[in-house]
Write an enzyme that holds these catalytic residues in place. Structure first.
Site, PDB file in Angstrom:
ATOM      1  N   TYR A   1       2.158 -26.014 -14.048  1.00 52.29           N
ATOM      2  CA  TYR A   1       2.695 -24.820 -13.366  1.00 52.29           C
ATOM      3  C   TYR A   1       3.140 -25.151 -11.928  1.00 52.29           C
ATOM      4  O   TYR A   1       3.767 -24.325 -11.266  1.00 52.29           O
ATOM      5  CB  TYR A   1       1.658 -23.682 -13.287  1.00 52.29           C
ATOM      6  CG  TYR A   1       1.131 -23.158 -14.608  1.00 52.29           C
ATOM      7  CD1 TYR A   1       1.678 -23.545 -15.826  1.00 52.29           C
ATOM      8  CD2 TYR A   1       0.065 -22.258 -14.637  1.00 52.29           C
ATOM      9  CE1 TYR A   1       1.176 -23.064 -17.028  1.00 52.29           C
ATOM     10  CE2 TYR A   1      -0.431 -21.765 -15.834  1.00 52.29           C
ATOM     11  CZ  TYR A   1       0.111 -22.173 -17.021  1.00 52.29           C
ATOM     12  OH  TYR A   1      -0.403 -21.689 -18.201  1.00 52.29           O
TER      13      TYR A   1
ATOM     14  N   HIS B   1      -3.812 -29.020 -22.486  1.00 50.72           N
ATOM     15  CA  HIS B   1      -2.791 -27.962 -22.499  1.00 50.72           C
ATOM     16  C   HIS B   1      -2.097 -27.806 -23.853  1.00 50.72           C
ATOM     17  O   HIS B   1      -1.772 -26.695 -24.274  1.00 50.72           O
ATOM     18  CB  HIS B   1      -1.738 -28.244 -21.412  1.00 50.72           C
ATOM     19  CG  HIS B   1      -1.019 -27.033 -20.944  1.00 50.72           C
ATOM     20  ND1 HIS B   1      -0.587 -26.859 -19.649  1.00 50.72           N
ATOM     21  CD2 HIS B   1      -0.633 -25.903 -21.586  1.00 50.72           C
ATOM     22  CE1 HIS B   1       0.008 -25.686 -19.536  1.00 50.72           C
ATOM     23  NE2 HIS B   1       0.002 -25.089 -20.691  1.00 50.72           N
TER      24      HIS B   1
HETATM   25  N1  LIG Z   1      -2.143 -22.430 -22.365  1.00 49.40           N
HETATM   26  C1  LIG Z   1      -0.877 -22.066 -22.496  1.00 49.40           C
HETATM   27  O1  LIG Z   1      -0.085 -22.730 -23.209  1.00 49.40           O
HETATM   28  C2  LIG Z   1      -0.387 -20.850 -21.793  1.00 49.40           C
HETATM   29  C3  LIG Z   1       0.904 -20.368 -22.067  1.00 49.40           C
HETATM   30  C4  LIG Z   1       1.339 -19.220 -21.384  1.00 49.40           C
HETATM   31  C5  LIG Z   1       0.480 -18.591 -20.479  1.00 49.40           C
HETATM   32  N2  LIG Z   1      -0.756 -19.091 -20.205  1.00 49.40           N
HETATM   33  C6  LIG Z   1      -1.677 -18.444 -19.226  1.00 49.40           C
HETATM   34  O2  LIG Z   1      -1.872 -17.079 -19.630  1.00 49.40           O
HETATM   35  C7  LIG Z   1      -1.534 -16.220 -18.535  1.00 49.40           C
HETATM   36  C8  LIG Z   1      -1.045 -14.873 -19.033  1.00 49.40           C
HETATM   37  O3  LIG Z   1       0.097 -14.985 -19.845  1.00 49.40           O
HETATM   38  P1  LIG Z   1       1.577 -14.686 -19.304  1.00 49.40           P
HETATM   39  O4  LIG Z   1       1.595 -14.816 -17.822  1.00 49.40           O
HETATM   40  O5  LIG Z   1       2.496 -15.560 -20.036  1.00 49.40           O
HETATM   41  O6  LIG Z   1       1.908 -13.227 -19.761  1.00 49.40           O
HETATM   42  P2  LIG Z   1       1.132 -11.777 -19.737  1.00 49.40           P
HETATM   43  O7  LIG Z   1      -0.042 -11.811 -18.836  1.00 49.40           O
HETATM   44  O8  LIG Z   1       0.959 -11.391 -21.165  1.00 49.40           O
HETATM   45  O9  LIG Z   1       2.271 -10.817 -19.167  1.00 49.40           O
HETATM   46  C9  LIG Z   1       2.742 -10.887 -17.858  1.00 49.40           C
HETATM   47  C10 LIG Z   1       3.858  -9.840 -17.724  1.00 49.40           C
HETATM   48  O10 LIG Z   1       3.304  -8.535 -17.910  1.00 49.40           O
HETATM   49  C11 LIG Z   1       3.621  -7.735 -16.784  1.00 49.40           C
HETATM   50  N3  LIG Z   1       2.457  -6.877 -16.505  1.00 49.40           N
HETATM   51  C12 LIG Z   1       1.198  -7.291 -16.206  1.00 49.40           C
HETATM   52  N4  LIG Z   1       0.376  -6.239 -16.070  1.00 49.40           N
HETATM   53  C13 LIG Z   1       1.146  -5.128 -16.266  1.00 49.40           C
HETATM   54  C14 LIG Z   1       0.868  -3.746 -16.249  1.00 49.40           C
HETATM   55  N5  LIG Z   1      -0.367  -3.289 -16.019  1.00 49.40           N
HETATM   56  N6  LIG Z   1       1.888  -2.876 -16.491  1.00 49.40           N
HETATM   57  C15 LIG Z   1       3.154  -3.329 -16.732  1.00 49.40           C
HETATM   58  N7  LIG Z   1       3.474  -4.640 -16.759  1.00 49.40           N
HETATM   59  C16 LIG Z   1       2.477  -5.539 -16.533  1.00 49.40           C
HETATM   60  C17 LIG Z   1       3.927  -8.671 -15.649  1.00 49.40           C
HETATM   61  O11 LIG Z   1       4.868  -8.087 -14.778  1.00 49.40           O
HETATM   62  P3  LIG Z   1       4.513  -7.707 -13.233  1.00 49.40           P
HETATM   63  O12 LIG Z   1       4.381  -9.015 -12.506  1.00 49.40           O
HETATM   64  O13 LIG Z   1       5.708  -6.910 -12.841  1.00 49.40           O
HETATM   65  O14 LIG Z   1       3.247  -6.917 -13.252  1.00 49.40           O
HETATM   66  C18 LIG Z   1       4.535  -9.863 -16.372  1.00 49.40           C
HETATM   67  O15 LIG Z   1       5.907  -9.673 -16.595  1.00 49.40           O
HETATM   68  C19 LIG Z   1      -0.472 -17.046 -17.792  1.00 49.40           C
HETATM   69  O16 LIG Z   1      -0.169 -16.532 -16.525  1.00 49.40           O
HETATM   70  C20 LIG Z   1      -1.108 -18.403 -17.804  1.00 49.40           C
HETATM   71  O17 LIG Z   1      -2.137 -18.506 -16.832  1.00 49.40           O
HETATM   72  C21 LIG Z   1      -1.202 -20.210 -20.865  1.00 49.40           C
END
Ligand SMILES: NC(=O)c1ccc[n+]([C@@H]2O[C@H](COP(=O)([O-])OP(=O)(O)OC[C@H]3O[C@@H](n4cnc5c(N)ncnc54)[C@H](OP(=O)(O)O)[C@@H]3O)[C@@H](O)[C@H]2O)c1
Length: 255
Positions: free
Chosen positions: A48, A106
């Protein structure tokens, strides 16, 4: 804040803060804000490219290091015994910390058995508190669990109402916890306006995000939602009034 115990007795917050795709230059403020809003587990990864900003944010927050759980990951190019040891030292330096709480592989590619050996040694030396993997399907997870001296304590996988990982959940080794990445489906597929989720949320005077996160927590799943907005961060961590949405028949949720 709810806590969950990993197989080795290490307790971590069941809800943490994800940092994937947060904009460079803004991650510092996002993480400072998340810590002020009560988050005590921060999920990052070498890939990241934000470990340095996160390390600074944690240090500047004034919160004692031992009160914050830092989770980071070894990237594909660094799989293998030697490479993983080097990658671990780089992450420590970036994060300006003497130890990592949770260190994860990862992706299930390359010599991840070599990585696991290195991680096991670092774990035994007390430099990592818990070790695990990401994106391991049932077969790979069981294989590593059966063949390694220390079994994976976490499998961080994509998991949300549209992709529920029921097979992984049903076959999960007792030593492992599931951690949901993309718990809000990264905001895609119009999840926040999904009619079924909206109906449940309205009935409980909650938001769709809160219903989805509660659904995960009540199944014993760890969740790490990401938000760059303080009000969303607060909304996501606000679980003071449990919903009991386990009865939700999620088979009826379609895009
Ligand atoms: N191990 C892996 O391969 C892998 C892959 C992907 C992700 N990850 C980890 O998992 C974490 C979470 O997944 P993600 O970041 O991909 O997606 P997520 O948490 O499912 O979704 C994030 C999105 O949701 C929105 N959001 C969050 N809370 C909200 C709310 N209460 N109301 C409306 N919209 C909301 C955010 O927009 P706003 O910013 O506008 O709130 C953003 O666009 C990552 O950040 C990372 O640390 C790991």
């Amino acid at each position: 804040m709810e806590w969950i115990e990993l197989d080795n007795g290490f307790n971590i917050p069941q809800l943490g803060y994800g940092t994937f795709q947060l904009k460079a230059g803004e991650v510092y403020d996002n993480v400072r804000c998340a810590l002020e809003n009560g988050y005590r587990m921060i999920d990052t990864a070498a890939s990241y490219f934000n470990e340095q900003e996160i390390g600074r944010a944690i240090r500047d927050s004034g919160i004692p290091r031992e009160e914050i759980v830092i989770s980071t990951k070894v990237w594909v190019q660094d799989t293998g015994y030697e490479q993983t040891k080097k990658a671990f030292e780089r992450s420590l330096e970036n994060l300006q910390t003497g130890y990592i709480d949770i260190y994860l592989i990862h992706q299930p590619y390359g010599d991840y058995y070599g990585s696991w050996k290195a991680m096991g040694e670092l774990y035994r030396a007390g430099r990592i508190k818990a070790i695990g993997v990401c994106n391991f399907c049932t077969e790979r997870l069981i294989d590593l669990t059966l063949n390694a001296e220390i079994p994976p304590m976490i499998d961080q996988v994509e998991l949300h109402p549209f992709f529920q990982q029921k097979r992984l959940y049903a076959t999960l080794p007792k030593t492992c916890r599931i951690e949901a990445w993309g718990p809000l489906n990264e905001g895609q597929r119009n999840i926040f306006a999904n009619p079924v989720l909206k109906y449940i949320a309205d009935r409980h005077h909650k938001t769709v995000a809160q219903v989805v996160l509660r659904w995960l927590l009540e199944q014993g799943i760890i969740a790490i939602p990401r938000s760059g907005k303080s009000d969303h961060q607060k909304e996501n961590i606000d679980h003071s009034d449990p919903l009991t949405v386990r009865i939700l028949n999620t088979d009826h949720i379609h895009e």
